[in-house]
Scaffold this active site. Structure first.
Site, PDB file in Angstrom:
ATOM      1  CG  MET B 164     111.224 102.684  76.575  1.00 38.76           C
ATOM      2  SD  MET B 164     112.066 104.297  76.558  1.00 38.76           S
ATOM      3  CE  MET B 164     110.893 105.356  75.755  1.00 38.76           C
ATOM      4  NE  ARG B 293     112.245 111.671  80.442  1.00 39.92           N
ATOM      5  CZ  ARG B 293     112.418 111.514  81.735  1.00 39.92           C
ATOM      6  NH1 ARG B 293     113.438 112.076  82.355  1.00 39.92           N
ATOM      7  NH2 ARG B 293     111.560 110.803  82.444  1.00 39.92           N
ATOM      8  CE1 TYR B 435     104.941 111.318  73.454  1.00 42.81           C
ATOM      9  CE2 TYR B 435     103.702 109.347  72.884  1.00 42.81           C
ATOM     10  CZ  TYR B 435     104.353 110.503  72.506  1.00 42.81           C
ATOM     11  OH  TYR B 435     104.396 110.830  71.190  1.00 42.81           O
ATOM     12  CD  GLU B 436     109.003 108.210  75.777  1.00 39.59           C
ATOM     13  OE1 GLU B 436     109.735 107.684  76.620  1.00 39.59           O
ATOM     14  OE2 GLU B 436     108.403 107.562  74.890  1.00 39.59           O
ATOM     15  N   GLY B 437     107.635 110.426  80.580  1.00 46.63           N
ATOM     16  CA  GLY B 437     107.729 111.235  81.793  1.00 46.63           C
ATOM     17  C   GLY B 437     106.895 112.484  81.635  1.00 46.63           C
TER      18      GLY B 437
END
Lengths: 585, 585
Positions: B164, B293, B435-437
């Site tokens: 990603m 997430r 990570y991932e927001g």
């Protein structure tokens, strides 16, 4: 990333306005001759230069390179030896040491600030000197004159280093099980045989000798005695003699502190000298332990300060998103300091760190009074030192980890990359919650001995003094004063609840100690924030005054109530903690 | 240290008794044919063996050895390639993938438990397969049939991997600023040029191809589009073609996850294929992001479980001190599990981890219903997925760090040594909060979009369902039910306070989001503990039932009130957070 800068203005403010160091020093004969505010400020400025220009540049390279065990040698990373020499030459190792043996005799109130800078700049480096200063303190307090004269001068100059050798594989938090033995020799010395683990600075290539303070048992005794065991024996004329059967078995590979040598030590009929009375080694060692416990608290504090500097600088520089109310500058991207969540993180670090610095200076002041004052003043200060030492160690290091973790979060993904530097502080500071007595052990000491050990007498005395002091703070917010006073009242109530039930519920203290220590920490930080906001109101720098009020407001709004949360935990007792049988875990 | 063992009994209990998976699956046509409880249990047992016997042995050696960037190659640590092959051959990468393209079509309710095991056993390894599954999910949801047929089968078999590619140096949390460009080509494909950072699994030597999902901008557009960019082009017949101008610039040196390749990716006129509509790339990417997430939440959960196993085993084995009430066995030293503070630490990890597993299975169930159900059931599940995804990501990973830190503390000094292994979990799990927001971003999504975005409608619906469910729990403690109900009532009140003031106080959501998410997390764990205690009361294993009740009691006594503490923070608003000017930080 800018280099580290010590928060000199805040340090000076604490000494001068908040804790009135000048008046304290003038009242103490031993201090009046050696230090005044000008001297103190000059020392802080010089310590800032040393920390920023000499220690800090070693921090990341030391982490990358680490300590190496090669043959019989422990090799520190590039630059450590040269900087240690300069650091020693500057007299920094003996900063608070006894003038009679070559120390500079500076007050601990000042020393804590210098230590904080060292830990902000480079944890691994600072441990070597900190343990040396602690060993000297113990020798000065408990050893006979001959040992003092032989060892203290070279410890204070940094020519020799000190180490504290307590832990064995099966004896960590519980030292009863140590197996290292001391056999008396005809000349009054002892032959030490055994091994220890986790010995910070057990050996290195920075100094020509390492003076070990070793816990061991005398023949036929279950008691523990303390021995001074030099790596290299010292001749009657003070020159170095032969190697003394003290060797490093291996070094540990750790999460952090990679430039600090953590050694397995072996003693093979090493020559040692009794320090203090036989079987009273733990009492002697506690002199050093208490010193080290405060020093380790300063590690947490220094690391929190470093985290704040790194994270706040990044937050003012990094552009991502725009302010919730729209960009004030009309930019397409604002610095992330505009975001409430980022500000919340930074304010939390800052509020806890500046109050933590106040705690460290206050505790330093009590140490000075306990050492140099007399009569009731001395006795009360000694009680407060006992009360505050476990708090300084545990609360400052727990908040140190919080601060580095939170600072790392401000950096986002960049915070996880080694190059950015803040992840090293997380790794380096983590051990501070564990060594010199885990923070659980500190809390049990606090609640078990210091709070309920005298049936809450010292805490009651301390709270009365805090309340009296608060009535004098005419510039502090009245509502905030009432809130802090309320928290202290609840703290006393809960302390009495534990005291009243400690006998019928024997696991109560152990089960609730950590929450009680945290509750005390947040309460006393509330008091320090009132004190700082009050004293800052007349500060000549209006921005400084405003900042203190902003951060005090944040503390009262958002953090003080944590004290009550932790008290509620204590008040729930130990039932749900102790109920489940061990085999169900 | 014993090897990892998945908590199979707890996993089965959640599927069978707590969330009634069998009935759920029977109601969903796509599930009824592929899975029943026996199949699910068999898969869990097999996943346990794979995790314990294949993945876990790679964990520490992978950390020591790390990923190496040599020439154009990314070389994973010894053993990774062979185990990845076995893992892929077992069909594990495609466990929840589409049967039409070779996936096993298993429900997410089951998949979350398998993912948890992977992260408990080896974080770095599991990321490679997790990102591949996520990429396949996104391609399946948004790409055209040709792309699906070309790429999905080899992703599900694990022959190819997925990545990603979102972040750029100046575009992390805020993706508006990305600069990677996509120029249309005559054949309908695009030429991609630019670079990305922090690309997990950007390349490796485990698979013959890596399929990148890359965010880029079309000429003249500010919108962001999504492109499928293979490392090696795929010929019309499905065979591999030429290298596609996708190269690794460098790999990051990180705090942990050292066996996971985190890459700087360069695209030099690489051939890419549009996925979804032009300028709608973020919407497409969010399909993958939401999957990731939850997966990252499972990393936190798996790490917490590993920490509990390691720490509880150590606590039952390590002898130090004696119980406060005297040793029950008359021994001179007891295992440290007798000490209240140690039990408090272990119970905290366990209470949060078992409730966290319930959250993950519940969220998995909503994902299954959102994907496979229809009508109102589907629509409600989709709302709950939106509500629970940020919570699963942030709350599970925050508690994951807590658990590893707390577990490390149980080990004392040994916890700081690399050999012991738990410090690696601290380092590896730390990134999951970022990570991932970042978890701050998750919280703002939660409070800003999911809670106040529909004026508290979904939360109100959720709380009503929780309250209705609680009335049916006849075996749960009535007092505990009242406590949880009260917490949810306060949660709704606070959500409405934020909703009512969000326009006049534009920084309120951002400032209070993290506290609100935490408040929700502790509240919903209260509900899950009631549910588990109720359902366990009829469990055939009486020890299991007793353990659930003991831990539920601990949760209600000691942890539920954290929800109210965090709500009190939200209710204090944003004033003290936003007041201080940025230059004073």
């Amino acid at each position: 990333m800018n280099p580290y800068q010590a928060p000199l203005k805040d340090m000076q403010f604490l000494l001068e306005q908040v804790f009135d160091a000048q008046a304290t020093w003038e009242q103490l004969p031993a201090m009046a001759d050696v230090v005044d505010m000008d001297t103190a400020f000059a020392i802080l400025e010089e310590a800032n230069k040393i920390s920023r220009d000499l220690l800090h540049p070693l921090n990341r390279s030391g982490d990358e390179q680490g300590v190496v065990h090669k043959g019989n040698d422990i090799i520190t990373p590039d630059g450590f030896k040269e900087v240690y020499q300069q650091f020693s030459d500057g007299g920094w190792v003996g900063l608070c040491g006894e003038p009679e043996f070559g120390g500079m005799g500076m007050p601990k109130m000042l020393g804590v600030l210098v230590d904080e800078m060292g830990y902000s700049a480079c944890n691994s480096f600072t441990l070597y000197s900190s343990l040396t200063a602690g060993a000297a303190l113990c020798i000065n307090a408990h050893a006979n004159d001959e040992l003092k004269q032989t060892y203290l001068p070279n410890l204070y100059t940094g020519q020799w280093a000190g180490a504290m050798d307590m832990t064995e594989p099966h004896a960590g938090s519980d030292l009863r099980g140590i197996r290292t033995k001391a056999e008396p020799l005809d000349d009054g010395s002892y032959s030490i045989t055994g091994n220890k683990i986790f010995i910070t600075g057990g050996d290195q290539d920075l100094t020509e000798n390492v003076i070990h303070l070793v816990l061991a048992k005398l023949p036929g005794s279950k008691g523990i005695s303390l021995f001074l065991v030099p790596k290299i024996t010292v001749n009657a004329d003070g020159s170095l003699g032969e190697h003394n059967g003290v060797t490093v078995g291996s070094i540990e590979h750790k999460m952090g502190l990679k430039a600090s040598a953590t050694c397995v030590m072996n003693y093979d009929n090493a020559k040692g000298f009794l320090v203090g009375e036989p079987d009273r080694g733990l009492v002697c060692m506690f002199t050093m332990m208490n010193y080290e416990r405060l020093a380790i608290g300063l590690q947490g504090l220094g690391n929190a300060q470093a985290a704040y500097q790194m994270a706040s600088e990044y937050a003012k520089d990094r552009l991502q998103g725009i302010a919730a109310a729209g960009s004030a500058t009309g930019a397409t991207s604002d610095p992330i300091i505009v975001h409430g969540d980022v500000r919340r993180m930074l304010l939390t670090i800052r509020a806890m760190t500046e109050a933590g610095r106040a705690l460290s200076v206050y505790t330093g002041k009590q140490l000075d009074l306990a050492k140099y004052a007399s009569g009731d003043v001395q006795a009360k200060a000694a009680r407060y030192v006992g009360l505050l030492t476990p708090v300084s160690k545990a609360f400052l290091t727990d908040r140190g980890l919080d601060a580095t973790i939170t600072g790392q979060q401000v950096f986002g993904g960049h915070g996880y990359i080694r190059e950015t530097g803040i992840e090293q502080f997380v790794r380096d500071t983590r051990i501070a919650q564990i060594y010199e007595g885990t923070n659980g052990i500190q809390a049990i000491d606090f609640l078990g001995r210091k709070i309920t050990g005298d049936n809450v007498a010292t805490l009651t005395e301390f709270v009365a003094e805090v309340n009296a002091s608060m009535t004098e703070l005419t510039q502090a917010n009245a509502e905030h004063k009432a809130m802090v006073s309320q928290v202290f009242a609840e703290l006393l109530t809960t302390a009495n609840y534990v005291n009243d039930n400690k006998k019928t519920q024997p696991a109560l203290v152990n089960s609730c100690a950590v929450d009680f220590l945290d509750a005390f920490g947040y309460a006393v930080y509330g008091y320090f924030w009132l004190l700082m906001a009050d004293k800052a109101s007349s500060h000549e720098d209006q921005s400084f005054a405003a900042q203190k009020q902003f951060v005090a407001n944040f503390y009262m709004d958002k953090l003080l109530s944590k004290s009550q949360y932790h008290l509620s935990q204590v008040n729930q007792g130990d039932k749900s903690i102790m109920a489940m049988p061990a085999d169900m875990f």
